[in-house]
Motif scaffolding. Structure first.
Motif, PDB file in Angstrom:
ATOM      1  N   ILE A 154     -50.944 -36.709 -34.721  1.00  0.00           N
ATOM      2  CA  ILE A 154     -51.868 -37.828 -34.502  1.00  0.00           C
ATOM      3  C   ILE A 154     -51.607 -38.962 -35.506  1.00  0.00           C
ATOM      4  O   ILE A 154     -51.771 -40.132 -35.182  1.00  0.00           O
ATOM      5  CB  ILE A 154     -53.331 -37.349 -34.542  1.00  0.00           C
ATOM      6  CG1 ILE A 154     -54.235 -38.397 -33.901  1.00  0.00           C
ATOM      7  CG2 ILE A 154     -53.794 -37.018 -35.940  1.00  0.00           C
ATOM      8  CD1 ILE A 154     -55.605 -37.892 -33.557  1.00  0.00           C
ATOM      9  N   ASP A 155     -51.172 -38.609 -36.713  1.00  0.00           N
ATOM     10  CA  ASP A 155     -50.902 -39.624 -37.740  1.00  0.00           C
ATOM     11  C   ASP A 155     -49.818 -40.604 -37.299  1.00  0.00           C
ATOM     12  O   ASP A 155     -49.914 -41.797 -37.551  1.00  0.00           O
ATOM     13  CB  ASP A 155     -50.501 -38.965 -39.064  1.00  0.00           C
ATOM     14  CG  ASP A 155     -51.610 -38.111 -39.633  1.00  0.00           C
ATOM     15  OD1 ASP A 155     -52.761 -38.584 -39.653  1.00  0.00           O
ATOM     16  OD2 ASP A 155     -51.331 -36.977 -40.047  1.00  0.00           O
ATOM     17  N   ASP A 156     -48.791 -40.086 -36.644  1.00  0.00           N
ATOM     18  CA  ASP A 156     -47.688 -40.933 -36.195  1.00  0.00           C
ATOM     19  C   ASP A 156     -48.030 -41.699 -34.920  1.00  0.00           C
ATOM     20  O   ASP A 156     -47.427 -42.730 -34.641  1.00  0.00           O
ATOM     21  CB  ASP A 156     -46.434 -40.089 -35.952  1.00  0.00           C
ATOM     22  CG  ASP A 156     -45.924 -39.448 -37.230  1.00  0.00           C
ATOM     23  OD1 ASP A 156     -46.085 -40.070 -38.306  1.00  0.00           O
ATOM     24  OD2 ASP A 156     -45.371 -38.342 -37.159  1.00  0.00           O
ATOM     25  N   LEU A 157     -48.972 -41.180 -34.145  1.00  0.00           N
ATOM     26  CA  LEU A 157     -49.292 -41.781 -32.846  1.00  0.00           C
ATOM     27  C   LEU A 157     -50.378 -42.853 -32.919  1.00  0.00           C
ATOM     28  O   LEU A 157     -50.484 -43.669 -32.005  1.00  0.00           O
ATOM     29  CB  LEU A 157     -49.706 -40.684 -31.864  1.00  0.00           C
ATOM     30  CG  LEU A 157     -48.592 -39.687 -31.547  1.00  0.00           C
ATOM     31  CD1 LEU A 157     -49.156 -38.497 -30.770  1.00  0.00           C
ATOM     32  CD2 LEU A 157     -47.462 -40.338 -30.791  1.00  0.00           C
ATOM     33  N   LEU A 158     -51.181 -42.850 -33.962  1.00  0.00           N
ATOM     34  CA  LEU A 158     -52.216 -43.875 -34.113  1.00  0.00           C
ATOM     35  C   LEU A 158     -51.567 -45.133 -34.684  1.00  0.00           C
ATOM     36  O   LEU A 158     -51.427 -45.285 -35.883  1.00  0.00           O
ATOM     37  CB  LEU A 158     -53.352 -43.375 -35.018  1.00  0.00           C
ATOM     38  CG  LEU A 158     -54.301 -42.390 -34.356  1.00  0.00           C
ATOM     39  CD1 LEU A 158     -55.236 -41.764 -35.393  1.00  0.00           C
ATOM     40  CD2 LEU A 158     -55.104 -43.064 -33.257  1.00  0.00           C
ATOM     41  N   ASP A 159     -51.160 -46.008 -33.795  1.00  0.00           N
ATOM     42  CA  ASP A 159     -50.423 -47.217 -34.139  1.00  0.00           C
ATOM     43  C   ASP A 159     -51.398 -48.378 -34.322  1.00  0.00           C
ATOM     44  O   ASP A 159     -51.946 -48.905 -33.356  1.00  0.00           O
ATOM     45  CB  ASP A 159     -49.421 -47.515 -33.029  1.00  0.00           C
ATOM     46  CG  ASP A 159     -48.577 -48.740 -33.282  1.00  0.00           C
ATOM     47  OD1 ASP A 159     -48.801 -49.452 -34.277  1.00  0.00           O
ATOM     48  OD2 ASP A 159     -47.667 -48.987 -32.457  1.00  0.00           O
TER      49      ASP A 159
ATOM     50  N   GLU B 159     -46.723 -43.181 -21.991  1.00  0.00           N
ATOM     51  CA  GLU B 159     -46.290 -42.132 -22.918  1.00  0.00           C
ATOM     52  C   GLU B 159     -47.064 -42.190 -24.227  1.00  0.00           C
ATOM     53  O   GLU B 159     -47.423 -41.150 -24.789  1.00  0.00           O
ATOM     54  CB  GLU B 159     -44.791 -42.238 -23.169  1.00  0.00           C
ATOM     55  CG  GLU B 159     -43.959 -41.833 -21.967  1.00  0.00           C
ATOM     56  CD  GLU B 159     -42.466 -42.083 -22.137  1.00  0.00           C
ATOM     57  OE1 GLU B 159     -42.053 -42.677 -23.162  1.00  0.00           O
ATOM     58  OE2 GLU B 159     -41.716 -41.702 -21.225  1.00  0.00           O
ATOM     59  N   ALA B 160     -47.318 -43.400 -24.724  1.00  0.00           N
ATOM     60  CA  ALA B 160     -48.052 -43.542 -25.985  1.00  0.00           C
ATOM     61  C   ALA B 160     -49.468 -42.985 -25.859  1.00  0.00           C
ATOM     62  O   ALA B 160     -49.918 -42.210 -26.706  1.00  0.00           O
ATOM     63  CB  ALA B 160     -48.100 -45.011 -26.408  1.00  0.00           C
TER      64      ALA B 160
ATOM     65  N   ALA C 257     -53.512 -38.658 -26.435  1.00  0.00           N
ATOM     66  CA  ALA C 257     -54.526 -37.772 -25.847  1.00  0.00           C
ATOM     67  C   ALA C 257     -54.234 -36.312 -26.183  1.00  0.00           C
ATOM     68  O   ALA C 257     -55.139 -35.548 -26.550  1.00  0.00           O
ATOM     69  CB  ALA C 257     -54.582 -37.971 -24.331  1.00  0.00           C
ATOM     70  N   VAL C 258     -52.963 -35.931 -26.105  1.00  0.00           N
ATOM     71  CA  VAL C 258     -52.571 -34.556 -26.440  1.00  0.00           C
ATOM     72  C   VAL C 258     -52.833 -34.279 -27.921  1.00  0.00           C
ATOM     73  O   VAL C 258     -53.340 -33.208 -28.287  1.00  0.00           O
ATOM     74  CB  VAL C 258     -51.084 -34.308 -26.074  1.00  0.00           C
ATOM     75  CG1 VAL C 258     -50.569 -32.998 -26.666  1.00  0.00           C
ATOM     76  CG2 VAL C 258     -50.908 -34.324 -24.566  1.00  0.00           C
TER      77      VAL C 258
ATOM     78  N   CYS D 268     -56.498 -31.632 -32.095  1.00  0.00           N
ATOM     79  CA  CYS D 268     -57.381 -31.692 -33.262  1.00  0.00           C
ATOM     80  C   CYS D 268     -58.781 -31.151 -32.958  1.00  0.00           C
ATOM     81  O   CYS D 268     -59.540 -30.856 -33.876  1.00  0.00           O
ATOM     82  CB  CYS D 268     -57.536 -33.141 -33.737  1.00  0.00           C
ATOM     83  SG  CYS D 268     -56.047 -33.824 -34.469  1.00  0.00           S
ATOM     84  N   ARG D 269     -59.099 -31.065 -31.682  1.00  0.00           N
ATOM     85  CA  ARG D 269     -60.456 -30.657 -31.295  1.00  0.00           C
ATOM     86  C   ARG D 269     -60.729 -29.239 -31.774  1.00  0.00           C
ATOM     87  O   ARG D 269     -59.894 -28.348 -31.630  1.00  0.00           O
ATOM     88  CB  ARG D 269     -60.594 -30.727 -29.775  1.00  0.00           C
ATOM     89  CG  ARG D 269     -62.014 -30.547 -29.304  1.00  0.00           C
ATOM     90  CD  ARG D 269     -62.121 -30.789 -27.837  1.00  0.00           C
ATOM     91  NE  ARG D 269     -61.636 -29.611 -27.126  1.00  0.00           N
ATOM     92  CZ  ARG D 269     -61.717 -29.474 -25.820  1.00  0.00           C
ATOM     93  NH1 ARG D 269     -62.185 -30.432 -25.069  1.00  0.00           N
ATOM     94  NH2 ARG D 269     -61.259 -28.380 -25.252  1.00  0.00           N
ATOM     95  N   PRO D 270     -61.913 -29.045 -32.360  1.00  0.00           N
ATOM     96  CA  PRO D 270     -62.258 -27.690 -32.831  1.00  0.00           C
ATOM     97  C   PRO D 270     -62.276 -26.699 -31.674  1.00  0.00           C
ATOM     98  O   PRO D 270     -62.675 -27.031 -30.564  1.00  0.00           O
ATOM     99  CB  PRO D 270     -63.666 -27.850 -33.417  1.00  0.00           C
ATOM    100  CG  PRO D 270     -63.866 -29.310 -33.601  1.00  0.00           C
ATOM    101  CD  PRO D 270     -62.959 -29.994 -32.629  1.00  0.00           C
ATOM    102  N   LYS D 271     -61.802 -25.531 -31.971  1.00  0.00           N
ATOM    103  CA  LYS D 271     -61.795 -24.460 -30.962  1.00  0.00           C
ATOM    104  C   LYS D 271     -63.199 -23.915 -30.796  1.00  0.00           C
ATOM    105  O   LYS D 271     -63.918 -23.725 -31.773  1.00  0.00           O
ATOM    106  CB  LYS D 271     -60.857 -23.330 -31.383  1.00  0.00           C
ATOM    107  CG  LYS D 271     -59.472 -23.767 -31.773  1.00  0.00           C
ATOM    108  CD  LYS D 271     -58.707 -24.344 -30.601  1.00  0.00           C
ATOM    109  CE  LYS D 271     -57.309 -24.703 -31.028  1.00  0.00           C
ATOM    110  NZ  LYS D 271     -56.970 -26.075 -30.818  1.00  0.00           N
ATOM    111  N   ARG D 272     -63.572 -23.696 -29.572  1.00  0.00           N
ATOM    112  CA  ARG D 272     -64.902 -23.125 -29.311  1.00  0.00           C
ATOM    113  C   ARG D 272     -64.882 -21.625 -29.592  1.00  0.00           C
ATOM    114  O   ARG D 272     -63.929 -20.930 -29.272  1.00  0.00           O
ATOM    115  CB  ARG D 272     -65.302 -23.326 -27.847  1.00  0.00           C
ATOM    116  CG  ARG D 272     -65.624 -24.738 -27.528  1.00  0.00           C
ATOM    117  CD  ARG D 272     -66.189 -24.822 -26.156  1.00  0.00           C
ATOM    118  NE  ARG D 272     -66.613 -26.184 -25.902  1.00  0.00           N
ATOM    119  CZ  ARG D 272     -67.169 -26.570 -24.779  1.00  0.00           C
ATOM    120  NH1 ARG D 272     -67.371 -25.723 -23.816  1.00  0.00           N
ATOM    121  NH2 ARG D 272     -67.526 -27.814 -24.617  1.00  0.00           N
TER     122      ARG D 272
END
Length: 114
Positions: free
Chosen positions: A13-18, A93-94, A99-100, A105-109
């Protein structure tokens, strides 16, 4: 995990948040121009795109330049006219990758004990 710990670890996510992309998309007139251009489905000139919004030609030109610099649009010069087109595949793609990454990062239920 605490926010301070999370900020220290690296993830996709760090690389994808442009920031440049989101800054470019964070302005209402630019969003309107992108929407208009995407719905046209073809490259359009600044003059054509000026009809989409109620701002001056030079303002539209600057907004389109910002979108191009952020990788949202391509610009092709045809004589004295610059034609802008949406980079559909790049944007898809971006956002799909982002989204992926968010989903990862979403907490597991926790499953309920039965």
């Amino acid at each position: 995990m605490k926010p301070q710990e999370a900020s220290q670890c690296c993830g996709p996510i760090d690389d994808l948040l442009d920031a440049e992309l989101f800054k470019a998309l964070g302005e209402p007139t630019r969003l309107k121009l992108l929407s208009c251009l995407a719905k046209c489905g073809r490259a359009c000139s600044v003059t054509e795109l000026t009809e989409c919004c109620k701002v001056d030609f030079s303002v539209v030109s600057r907004h389109l330049s910002v979108l191009e610099k952020a990788g949202v649009l391509t610009a092709t010069k045809e004589g004295r006219t610059v034609m802008y087109a949406v980079r559909y595949k790049h944007l898809s793609e971006a956002f799909r990758g982002l989204a992926v990454a968010f989903e990862g990062c979403r907490p597991k239920r926790r499953s309920a004990k039965t």
